[in-house]
Motif scaffolding. Structure first.
Motif, PDB file in Angstrom:
ATOM      1  N   GLU A   1       0.846  -1.186   0.000  1.00 50.23           N
ATOM      2  CA  GLU A   1       0.000   0.000   0.000  1.00 50.23           C
ATOM      3  C   GLU A   1       0.885   1.241   0.000  1.00 50.23           C
ATOM      4  OE1 GLU A   1      -2.427  -0.282   3.435  1.00 50.23           O
ATOM      5  OE2 GLU A   1      -3.499  -2.062   2.763  1.00 50.23           O
ATOM      6  N   VAL A   2       0.353   2.343  -0.534  1.00 50.15           N
ATOM      7  CA  VAL A   2       1.125   3.580  -0.671  1.00 50.15           C
ATOM      8  C   VAL A   2       1.820   4.008   0.629  1.00 50.15           C
ATOM      9  CG1 VAL A   2       0.977   6.064  -1.136  1.00 50.15           C
ATOM     10  CG2 VAL A   2      -0.170   4.427  -2.649  1.00 50.15           C
ATOM     11  N   PRO A   3       1.111   4.033   1.785  1.00 52.90           N
ATOM     12  CA  PRO A   3       1.785   4.488   3.018  1.00 52.90           C
ATOM     13  C   PRO A   3       2.932   3.590   3.458  1.00 52.90           C
ATOM     14  CG  PRO A   3      -0.611   4.512   3.268  1.00 52.90           C
ATOM     15  CD  PRO A   3      -0.309   3.754   2.013  1.00 52.90           C
ATOM     16  N   LYS A   4       2.944   2.341   2.971  1.00 49.23           N
ATOM     17  CA  LYS A   4       3.974   1.397   3.409  1.00 49.23           C
ATOM     18  C   LYS A   4       5.178   1.342   2.467  1.00 49.23           C
ATOM     19  CE  LYS A   4       1.029  -1.690   6.097  1.00 49.23           C
ATOM     20  NZ  LYS A   4       0.643  -3.101   6.335  1.00 49.23           N
ATOM     21  N   GLN A   5       5.111   2.115   1.376  1.00 47.83           N
ATOM     22  CA  GLN A   5       6.218   2.097   0.417  1.00 47.83           C
ATOM     23  C   GLN A   5       7.284   3.122   0.780  1.00 47.83           C
ATOM     24  OE1 GLN A   5       5.179   2.204  -3.783  1.00 47.83           O
ATOM     25  NE2 GLN A   5       3.162   1.371  -3.341  1.00 47.83           N
ATOM     26  N   ARG A   6       8.536   2.721   0.577  1.00 53.25           N
ATOM     27  CA  ARG A   6       9.667   3.634   0.733  1.00 53.25           C
ATOM     28  C   ARG A   6      10.496   3.541  -0.551  1.00 53.25           C
ATOM     29  NH1 ARG A   6       6.754   4.470   4.219  1.00 53.25           N
ATOM     30  NH2 ARG A   6       7.109   4.674   6.475  1.00 53.25           N
ATOM     31  N   LEU A   7      10.529   4.627  -1.312  1.00 56.26           N
ATOM     32  CA  LEU A   7      11.277   4.644  -2.567  1.00 56.26           C
ATOM     33  C   LEU A   7      12.571   5.432  -2.390  1.00 56.26           C
ATOM     34  CD1 LEU A   7       8.430   5.285  -5.190  1.00 56.26           C
ATOM     35  CD2 LEU A   7       9.302   3.109  -4.310  1.00 56.26           C
ATOM     36  N   LYS A   8      13.649   4.915  -2.997  1.00 53.62           N
ATOM     37  CA  LYS A   8      14.949   5.578  -2.894  1.00 53.62           C
ATOM     38  C   LYS A   8      15.580   5.734  -4.271  1.00 53.62           C
ATOM     39  CE  LYS A   8      16.167   4.161   1.821  1.00 53.62           C
ATOM     40  NZ  LYS A   8      17.190   3.486   2.658  1.00 53.62           N
ATOM     41  N   ALA A   9      16.209   6.870  -4.473  1.00 52.22           N
ATOM     42  CA  ALA A   9      16.953   7.122  -5.709  1.00 52.22           C
ATOM     43  C   ALA A   9      18.358   7.556  -5.310  1.00 52.22           C
ATOM     44  CB  ALA A   9      16.283   8.220  -6.540  1.00 52.22           C
ATOM     45  N   GLY A  10      19.358   6.770  -5.700  1.00 55.08           N
ATOM     46  CA  GLY A  10      20.730   7.090  -5.326  1.00 55.08           C
ATOM     47  C   GLY A  10      20.956   7.095  -3.829  1.00 55.08           C
ATOM     48  N   GLY A  11      20.225   6.239  -3.115  1.00 56.04           N
ATOM     49  CA  GLY A  11      20.382   6.157  -1.663  1.00 56.04           C
ATOM     50  C   GLY A  11      19.602   7.196  -0.894  1.00 56.04           C
ATOM     51  N   VAL A  12      18.907   8.088  -1.601  1.00 55.78           N
ATOM     52  CA  VAL A  12      18.127   9.154  -0.963  1.00 55.78           C
ATOM     53  C   VAL A  12      16.645   8.783  -0.982  1.00 55.78           C
ATOM     54  CG1 VAL A  12      17.471  11.592  -1.053  1.00 55.78           C
ATOM     55  CG2 VAL A  12      19.805  10.896  -1.657  1.00 55.78           C
ATOM     56  N   GLU A  13      15.985   8.863   0.188  1.00 56.36           N
ATOM     57  CA  GLU A  13      14.555   8.541   0.222  1.00 56.36           C
ATOM     58  C   GLU A  13      13.763   9.620  -0.503  1.00 56.36           C
ATOM     59  OE1 GLU A  13      10.913   7.457   3.308  1.00 56.36           O
ATOM     60  OE2 GLU A  13      12.993   7.383   3.994  1.00 56.36           O
ATOM     61  N   MET A  14      12.830   9.184  -1.319  1.00 53.58           N
ATOM     62  CA  MET A  14      12.030  10.089  -2.131  1.00 53.58           C
ATOM     63  C   MET A  14      10.736  10.439  -1.400  1.00 53.58           C
ATOM     64  SD  MET A  14      12.642   7.963  -5.700  1.00 53.58           S
ATOM     65  CE  MET A  14      12.044   9.210  -6.835  1.00 53.58           C
ATOM     66  N   HIS A  15      10.420  11.736  -1.395  1.00 55.13           N
ATOM     67  CA  HIS A  15       9.240  12.210  -0.669  1.00 55.13           C
ATOM     68  C   HIS A  15       8.027  12.330  -1.595  1.00 55.13           C
ATOM     69  CE1 HIS A  15      11.632  12.942   2.901  1.00 55.13           C
ATOM     70  NE2 HIS A  15      12.538  13.536   2.137  1.00 55.13           N
ATOM     71  N   ASN A  16       6.865  12.009  -1.057  1.00 57.89           N
ATOM     72  CA  ASN A  16       5.625  11.948  -1.845  1.00 57.89           C
ATOM     73  C   ASN A  16       5.361  13.182  -2.702  1.00 57.89           C
ATOM     74  OD1 ASN A  16       5.011   9.404  -0.935  1.00 57.89           O
ATOM     75  ND2 ASN A  16       3.558  10.069   0.623  1.00 57.89           N
ATOM     76  N   GLU A  17       5.575  14.359  -2.109  1.00 55.09           N
ATOM     77  CA  GLU A  17       5.180  15.588  -2.798  1.00 55.09           C
ATOM     78  C   GLU A  17       6.165  16.020  -3.879  1.00 55.09           C
ATOM     79  OE1 GLU A  17       7.715  16.722   0.682  1.00 55.09           O
ATOM     80  OE2 GLU A  17       6.091  15.295   0.281  1.00 55.09           O
ATOM     81  N   LYS A  18       7.339  15.414  -3.890  1.00 54.30           N
ATOM     82  CA  LYS A  18       8.355  15.782  -4.886  1.00 54.30           C
ATOM     83  C   LYS A  18       8.053  15.137  -6.232  1.00 54.30           C
ATOM     84  CE  LYS A  18      11.378  17.997  -2.185  1.00 54.30           C
ATOM     85  NZ  LYS A  18      11.873  19.366  -2.433  1.00 54.30           N
TER      86      LYS A  18
END
Length: 208
Positions: A116-133
């Protein structure tokens, strides 16, 4: 205040908002209702709302209605493939545009059977990506690979790390306890030996 979001299908959804909310914050709230904002513009009558502006900047008030429309910019964009690597080793590919928000990607992954969306953690280049970005904020403007973890997996790893740390701390305490006991034992032996030696010297002097 309450505002209404009207989709092109005619469906209307109420959300709670504040006049100080930015348009981007409102988009996030809409997506939290399960409504996809992919390729959609948020309109107030015929005015397209800019993501960085606040609702109050447009004079939006309690009980007003905002409209979702397919953006012309989105219609002219072909998009690209974004590969999302998972802890299991699998890779999910989704079609995105560089102006898509991170939460848009999360919704696509959820529809593909991911967490589910709230349980996902996405990373790009080791940096966590924030929903609003947006993807472009992370330099993703063409085919790329990002990493996904679930909150459950992260919590499990953190729990395992805490258990390992606790076990190590217990072992260290046991070792320290044994060392302290040994030191005290040696001190007692030295003290006993010294005491007996003193007594022996006193007795020898009394004899002579």
């Amino acid at each position: 205040m309450i505002i209404y979001i009207r989709e092109q299908s005619g469906k209307t959804t109420a959300i709670k908002a504040d006049p100080a909310d930015t348009t981007q914050a409102v988009r996030i709230k809409i997506m939290q209702k399960g409504i996809s904002m992919k390729d959609k513009d948020l309109m107030y009558f015929d005015v397209k709302l800019v993501s960085t502006k606040r609702l109050s900047d447009y004079g939006i008030k309690h009980m007003d209605t905002l409209y979702l429309k397919t953006g012309l910019l989105h219609l002219g964009s072909s998009g690209f493939l974004l590969s999302v690597a998972q802890p299991s080793g699998g890779v999910v590919k989704v079609v995105v545009n560089d102006f898509d928000c991170v939460v848009d990607v999360k919704q696509e992954l959820a529809r593909e059977g991911g967490p589910e969306v709230p349980k996902q953690r996405l990373k790009a280049g080791g940096v966590e990506m924030h929903n609003e970005k947006r993807l472009r904020d992370y330099g993703i403007t063409g085919e790329a690979v990002i990493w996904m973890e679930s909150a459950d997996d992260i919590e499990k790893k953190e729990r395992e790390a805490r258990i390992i740390k606790t076990i190590k701390n217990k072992k260290i305490r046991k070792i320290l306890g044994a060392v302290i006991f040994l030191i005290i034992f040696i001190i007692i032996l030295i003290w006993a030996y010294a005491k007996d030696k003193i007594k022996l010297n006193v007795r020898m002097k009394s004899v002579f």
